[in-house]
Design an enzyme around this catalytic site. Structure first.
Site, PDB file in Angstrom:
ATOM      1  N   HIS A  23      -1.271   4.213  -4.521  1.00  0.00           N
ATOM      2  CA  HIS A  23       0.011   4.613  -5.312  1.00  0.00           C
ATOM      3  C   HIS A  23      -0.274   5.234  -6.472  1.00  0.00           C
ATOM      4  O   HIS A  23       0.464   6.255  -6.997  1.00  0.00           O
ATOM      5  CB  HIS A  23       0.921   3.342  -5.652  1.00  0.00           C
ATOM      6  CG  HIS A  23       1.127   2.391  -4.459  1.00  0.00           C
ATOM      7  ND1 HIS A  23       0.879   1.221  -4.211  1.00  0.00           N
ATOM      8  CD2 HIS A  23       1.791   2.614  -3.551  1.00  0.00           C
ATOM      9  CE1 HIS A  23       1.386   0.515  -3.164  1.00  0.00           C
ATOM     10  NE2 HIS A  23       2.315   1.693  -2.783  1.00  0.00           N
ATOM     11  N   LYS A  78      10.712  -8.431   3.098  1.00  0.00           N
ATOM     12  CA  LYS A  78       9.144  -8.442   3.242  1.00  0.00           C
ATOM     13  C   LYS A  78       8.233  -9.546   2.977  1.00  0.00           C
ATOM     14  O   LYS A  78       7.390  -9.628   2.954  1.00  0.00           O
ATOM     15  CB  LYS A  78       8.679  -7.075   2.515  1.00  0.00           C
ATOM     16  CG  LYS A  78       8.913  -5.585   3.391  1.00  0.00           C
ATOM     17  CD  LYS A  78       7.981  -4.565   2.876  1.00  0.00           C
ATOM     18  CE  LYS A  78       7.832  -3.536   3.591  1.00  0.00           C
ATOM     19  NZ  LYS A  78       6.863  -2.567   3.076  1.00  0.00           N
ATOM     20  N   ARG A  88       0.172   8.692   4.323  1.00  0.00           N
ATOM     21  CA  ARG A  88      -1.211   8.334   4.839  1.00  0.00           C
ATOM     22  C   ARG A  88      -1.077   8.900   6.461  1.00  0.00           C
ATOM     23  O   ARG A  88      -0.220   8.733   7.020  1.00  0.00           O
ATOM     24  CB  ARG A  88      -1.584   6.950   4.805  1.00  0.00           C
ATOM     25  CG  ARG A  88      -1.751   6.432   3.537  1.00  0.00           C
ATOM     26  CD  ARG A  88      -1.628   5.053   3.356  1.00  0.00           C
ATOM     27  NE  ARG A  88      -0.261   4.441   3.539  1.00  0.00           N
ATOM     28  CZ  ARG A  88       0.322   3.328   3.601  1.00  0.00           C
ATOM     29  NH1 ARG A  88      -0.731   2.323   3.259  1.00  0.00           N
ATOM     30  NH2 ARG A  88       1.604   2.920   3.571  1.00  0.00           N
ATOM     31  N   SER A 131      -1.210  -1.947   0.598  1.00  0.00           N
ATOM     32  CA  SER A 131      -1.133  -3.207  -0.247  1.00  0.00           C
ATOM     33  C   SER A 131      -1.241  -4.570   0.663  1.00  0.00           C
ATOM     34  O   SER A 131      -1.754  -5.670   0.186  1.00  0.00           O
ATOM     35  CB  SER A 131       0.491  -3.396  -0.600  1.00  0.00           C
ATOM     36  OG  SER A 131       0.548  -2.200  -1.708  1.00  0.00           O
TER      37      SER A 131
END
Ligand code: ADP
Length: 182
Positions: free
Chosen positions: A20, A44, A97, A135
Site C-alpha cells: 500500500h 470483512k 497485483r 493484508s
C-alpha cells in the site's frame, strides 16, 4: 476553478502494508493531493477498528507529508463514489497485483464508471517486490507468530505483535480444543 488534481486511494488497510505504501508514494506523483479513504468494511470483520486503521495510516504517511506530499486520511462508510464526489476528487487510485486483483478491480472500475463517468480509476501495478503482500496473509502470519516485518513498517509490526500477543492464548486454546475434540 482549482487546477489541483485530487485523488482518492480507497481500501480497508487492515493493516496498511509496504505494498500500500508503495502505491501511496507513487500516487503522490500523479495527483497534487491524495486522500486515503479507509473503508469501515465491517462485513470483512477487520482486525483493527476503523479508528485504529486511520491512526495507523496517518502514522505511516507522516514521513511523506513531512517531505512535502499532501496526503490526508479519512474514514468512510458510504458508497465509494459518493465519498469520492464529497471529497471533490477526479481520480480513484487502485493498486493491481498480478492476476489475483484483476477481475474484481475490472468489475468495480466498470461499475464506478457507470455511476460517474467523470471520475477515472487509475491502476498502478504493484512493484514486483511487493506483489505477494496482502493484508490478509500478513494477519495470518502474525497470528501464527511469523515475522511480519518483511511486509509492514516497524510501527505496524509492533501493533500486530501486541494485538496477537493478546489473542494468541485464545487462538491456541481454540486449536487445542479442536485438536482434542474437547
Ligand atoms: P480492499 O478491501 O479495497 O481490497 P485493501 O486494503 O485490501 O482494500 O487494498 C486497497 C488497494 O490496494 C486495492 O486496490 C489493492 O489491490 C491494493 N493493494 C493491496 N495490496 C497491494 C500490494 N501489495 N501492492 C499493490 N497494491 C496493493
Amino acid at each position: 476553478m482549482s487546477t489541483q488534481r485530487l485523488g482518492v486511494y480507497p481500501g480497508t488497510f487492515d493493516p496498511i502494508t509496504k505494498g500500500h505504501m508503495d502505491i501511496i508514494a507513487r500516487a503522490t506523483k500523479l495527483v497534487d493531493r491524495l486522500i486515503i479513504g479507509v473503508a469501515r468494511n465491517a462485513g470483512k470483520g477487520p482486525l483493527f477498528s476503523i479508528d485504529e486503521r486511520v491512526e495507523i495510516v496517518r502514522d505511516e504517511v507522516a514521513a511523506l507529508n513531512g517531505a512535502g506530499a499532501q496526503i490526508e486520511v479519512r474514514a468512510f462508510d458510504n458508497l465509494l463514489m459518493h465519498f469520492v464526489e464529497d471529497c471533490g476528487a477526479s481520480v480513484i487510485i487502485r493498486g493491481l497485483r498480478a492476476v489475483s486483483d484483476f477481475e474484481y478491480e475490472f468489475q468495480m472500475a466498470g461499475m464506478n464508471a457507470r455511476l460517474n463517468s467523470e471520475i477515472e480509476t487509475v491502476f498502478l501495478m504493484a512493484a514486483d517486490r511487493y506483489q505477494f503482500i496482502a493484508s490478509r496473509f500478513v494477519k495470518e502470519i502474525g497470528l501464527l507468530g511469523g515475522d511480519v516485518r518483511h511486509f509492514v513498517g516497524p510501527r505496524v509490526a509492533d501493533r500486530l505483535e501486541s494485538r496477537f500477543a493478546r489473542e494468541r492464548p485464545a487462538a491456541d486454546e481454540d486449536a487445542l480444543r479442536k485438536a482434542t475434540g474437547r
